[in-house]
Design a protein around this motif. Structure first.
Motif, PDB file in Angstrom:
ATOM      1  N   MET A 159       0.864  -1.173   0.000  1.00 37.27           N
ATOM      2  CA  MET A 159       0.000   0.000   0.000  1.00 37.27           C
ATOM      3  C   MET A 159       0.903   1.227   0.000  1.00 37.27           C
ATOM      4  O   MET A 159       1.918   1.247   0.694  1.00 37.27           O
ATOM      5  N   GLU A 160       0.521   2.243  -0.780  1.00 39.25           N
ATOM      6  CA  GLU A 160       1.328   3.453  -0.846  1.00 39.25           C
ATOM      7  C   GLU A 160       0.453   4.678  -1.029  1.00 39.25           C
ATOM      8  O   GLU A 160      -0.687   4.579  -1.483  1.00 39.25           O
ATOM      9  N   VAL A 161       1.020   5.813  -0.678  1.00 43.50           N
ATOM     10  CA  VAL A 161       0.382   7.101  -0.898  1.00 43.50           C
ATOM     11  C   VAL A 161       1.143   7.769  -2.030  1.00 43.50           C
ATOM     12  O   VAL A 161       2.379   7.754  -2.057  1.00 43.50           O
ATOM     13  N   GLY A 162       0.412   8.344  -2.976  1.00 39.13           N
ATOM     14  CA  GLY A 162       1.080   9.007  -4.085  1.00 39.13           C
ATOM     15  C   GLY A 162       0.145   9.939  -4.827  1.00 39.13           C
ATOM     16  O   GLY A 162      -0.975  10.212  -4.394  1.00 39.13           O
ATOM     17  N   ARG A 163       0.634  10.404  -5.972  1.00 37.75           N
ATOM     18  CA  ARG A 163      -0.168  11.278  -6.820  1.00 37.75           C
ATOM     19  C   ARG A 163      -1.373  10.504  -7.336  1.00 37.75           C
ATOM     20  O   ARG A 163      -1.262   9.318  -7.638  1.00 37.75           O
ATOM     21  N   PRO A 164      -2.505  11.166  -7.457  1.00 34.11           N
ATOM     22  CA  PRO A 164      -3.699  10.447  -7.915  1.00 34.11           C
ATOM     23  C   PRO A 164      -3.575   9.995  -9.361  1.00 34.11           C
ATOM     24  O   PRO A 164      -3.030  10.695 -10.202  1.00 34.11           O
ATOM     25  N   SER A 165      -4.086   8.801  -9.612  1.00 30.34           N
ATOM     26  CA  SER A 165      -4.110   8.269 -10.975  1.00 30.34           C
ATOM     27  C   SER A 165      -5.522   8.323 -11.560  1.00 30.34           C
ATOM     28  O   SER A 165      -5.738   7.880 -12.672  1.00 30.34           O
ATOM     29  N   ARG A 166      -6.469   8.838 -10.802  1.00 30.42           N
ATOM     30  CA  ARG A 166      -7.851   8.991 -11.256  1.00 30.42           C
ATOM     31  C   ARG A 166      -8.268  10.444 -11.040  1.00 30.42           C
ATOM     32  O   ARG A 166      -7.961  11.039 -10.016  1.00 30.42           O
ATOM     33  N   ASN A 167      -9.039  10.988 -11.979  1.00 31.86           N
ATOM     34  CA  ASN A 167      -9.431  12.393 -11.866  1.00 31.86           C
ATOM     35  C   ASN A 167     -10.503  12.642 -10.808  1.00 31.86           C
ATOM     36  O   ASN A 167     -10.774  13.776 -10.476  1.00 31.86           O
ATOM     37  N   TYR A 168     -11.097  11.610 -10.266  1.00 31.43           N
ATOM     38  CA  TYR A 168     -12.076  11.807  -9.197  1.00 31.43           C
ATOM     39  C   TYR A 168     -11.409  11.863  -7.817  1.00 31.43           C
ATOM     40  O   TYR A 168     -12.082  12.052  -6.818  1.00 31.43           O
ATOM     41  N   ILE A 169     -10.098  11.692  -7.759  1.00 29.05           N
ATOM     42  CA  ILE A 169      -9.372  11.779  -6.489  1.00 29.05           C
ATOM     43  C   ILE A 169      -8.622  13.101  -6.455  1.00 29.05           C
ATOM     44  O   ILE A 169      -7.793  13.379  -7.324  1.00 29.05           O
ATOM     45  N   MET A 170      -8.936  13.924  -5.465  1.00 24.91           N
ATOM     46  CA  MET A 170      -8.261  15.204  -5.279  1.00 24.91           C
ATOM     47  C   MET A 170      -7.200  15.016  -4.193  1.00 24.91           C
ATOM     48  O   MET A 170      -7.432  14.317  -3.220  1.00 24.91           O
ATOM     49  N   GLY A 171      -6.078  15.640  -4.336  1.00 24.71           N
ATOM     50  CA  GLY A 171      -5.027  15.468  -3.330  1.00 24.71           C
ATOM     51  C   GLY A 171      -4.327  14.134  -3.535  1.00 24.71           C
ATOM     52  O   GLY A 171      -4.201  13.645  -4.649  1.00 24.71           O
ATOM     53  N   GLU A 172      -3.884  13.537  -2.436  1.00 27.81           N
ATOM     54  CA  GLU A 172      -3.137  12.285  -2.537  1.00 27.81           C
ATOM     55  C   GLU A 172      -4.064  11.072  -2.607  1.00 27.81           C
ATOM     56  O   GLU A 172      -5.170  11.084  -2.074  1.00 27.81           O
ATOM     57  N   GLU A 173      -3.548  10.027  -3.265  1.00 32.10           N
ATOM     58  CA  GLU A 173      -4.280   8.780  -3.415  1.00 32.10           C
ATOM     59  C   GLU A 173      -3.612   7.696  -2.578  1.00 32.10           C
ATOM     60  O   GLU A 173      -2.391   7.567  -2.563  1.00 32.10           O
ATOM     61  N   LEU A 174      -4.421   6.929  -1.893  1.00 32.75           N
ATOM     62  CA  LEU A 174      -3.961   5.754  -1.159  1.00 32.75           C
ATOM     63  C   LEU A 174      -4.352   4.551  -2.009  1.00 32.75           C
ATOM     64  O   LEU A 174      -5.525   4.398  -2.369  1.00 32.75           O
ATOM     65  N   ARG A 175      -3.379   3.737  -2.385  1.00 29.74           N
ATOM     66  CA  ARG A 175      -3.676   2.587  -3.234  1.00 29.74           C
ATOM     67  C   ARG A 175      -2.918   1.363  -2.747  1.00 29.74           C
ATOM     68  O   ARG A 175      -1.816   1.478  -2.218  1.00 29.74           O
ATOM     69  N   ALA A 176      -3.544   0.215  -2.953  1.00 28.76           N
ATOM     70  CA  ALA A 176      -2.941  -1.054  -2.534  1.00 28.76           C
ATOM     71  C   ALA A 176      -3.189  -2.092  -3.615  1.00 28.76           C
ATOM     72  O   ALA A 176      -4.148  -1.993  -4.388  1.00 28.76           O
ATOM     73  N   ARG A 177      -2.305  -3.107  -3.607  1.00 26.05           N
ATOM     74  CA  ARG A 177      -2.436  -4.184  -4.586  1.00 26.05           C
ATOM     75  C   ARG A 177      -1.839  -5.459  -4.020  1.00 26.05           C
ATOM     76  O   ARG A 177      -0.820  -5.432  -3.340  1.00 26.05           O
ATOM     77  N   ALA A 178      -2.487  -6.574  -4.329  1.00 26.69           N
ATOM     78  CA  ALA A 178      -1.967  -7.899  -3.983  1.00 26.69           C
ATOM     79  C   ALA A 178      -2.314  -8.856  -5.105  1.00 26.69           C
ATOM     80  O   ALA A 178      -3.444  -8.870  -5.592  1.00 26.69           O
ATOM     81  N   GLU A 179      -1.340  -9.636  -5.526  1.00 25.00           N
ATOM     82  CA  GLU A 179      -1.586 -10.702  -6.493  1.00 25.00           C
ATOM     83  C   GLU A 179      -1.932 -11.945  -5.685  1.00 25.00           C
ATOM     84  O   GLU A 179      -1.067 -12.543  -5.058  1.00 25.00           O
TER      85      GLU A 179
END
Length: 190
Positions: free
Chosen positions: A24-44
């Motif tokens: 999980m990481e905090v970073g620049r948003p990759s979707r235009n509906y997210i303002m400010g920072e984006e929190l995203r996570a991924r698991a295979e």
């Protein structure tokens, strides 16, 4: 589970669930509906790839549906935008599903979309649902864009990092790992 903020980047968390690594990481948003920072996570997760399910905050679902409708009815637009976020395509492809064992407050805040109702039921256990409703203070409001999805054998979480507190990230990690556990328990390996 480990929590770090390496060399000038946003905070990250990582761990294992059912022997599968997640991040999980905090970073620049990759979707235009997210303002400010984006929190995203991924698991295979390595589960079967022929199922799909998504929990989405109801205000985000409504906003994306409204945007999709406006794009379709715009007389100047003759083709669909190939840069549409995957979530908008999901709204067209999958039905919203529901059931009575979750409280009405849950359904006011979230919607569940799935290729089959049985897949959503197999994924959404009581712990996962409880965590979605039990954000610690200061808690994200229902209007904060939030998605957790299973697709192509992977689990994803995406949300606006609001409030930008460690408690938000820690609770999002609990939700995410519960979603991963639900998938690992509910679906066969791919």
């Amino acid at each position: 589970m480990s929590f770090t903020a390496p060399g000038g980047k946003g905070p990250t968390m990582q761990g294992k669930v059912g022997g599968k690594a997640w991040r999980m990481e905090v970073g620049r948003p990759s979707r235009n509906y997210i303002m400010g920072e984006e929190l995203r996570a991924r698991a295979e997760l390595g589960i079967t790839e022929d199922m799909a399910a998504m929990v989405i905050s109801r205000p985000l679902k409504d906003a994306l549906e409204k945007k999709a409708y406006s794009m379709i009815t715009d007389t100047l637009q003759t083709t669909a935008d190939p840069n549409l976020p995957e979530e908008m395509r999901w709204l067209a492809m999958y039905d919203e599903v529901g059931w009575d064992s979750l409280p009405p407050e849950f359904w006011k805040r979230y919607a569940i979309l799935s290729d089959k109702r049985e897949h959503a039921l197999a994924w959404m256990d009581g712990n996962f649902a409880e965590l979605l409703m039990a954000w610690p203070d200061p808690a994200p409001t229902a209007e904060v864009p939030f998605i957790v999805a299973l697709m192509r054998g992977k689990c994803y979480l995406r949300m606006e990092y609001l409030p930008p507190e460690n408690s938000t990230m820690e609770h999002a990690a609990k939700i995410f790992t519960a979603a991963c556990e639900g998938a690992l328990n509910g679906f066969p390996p791919g």
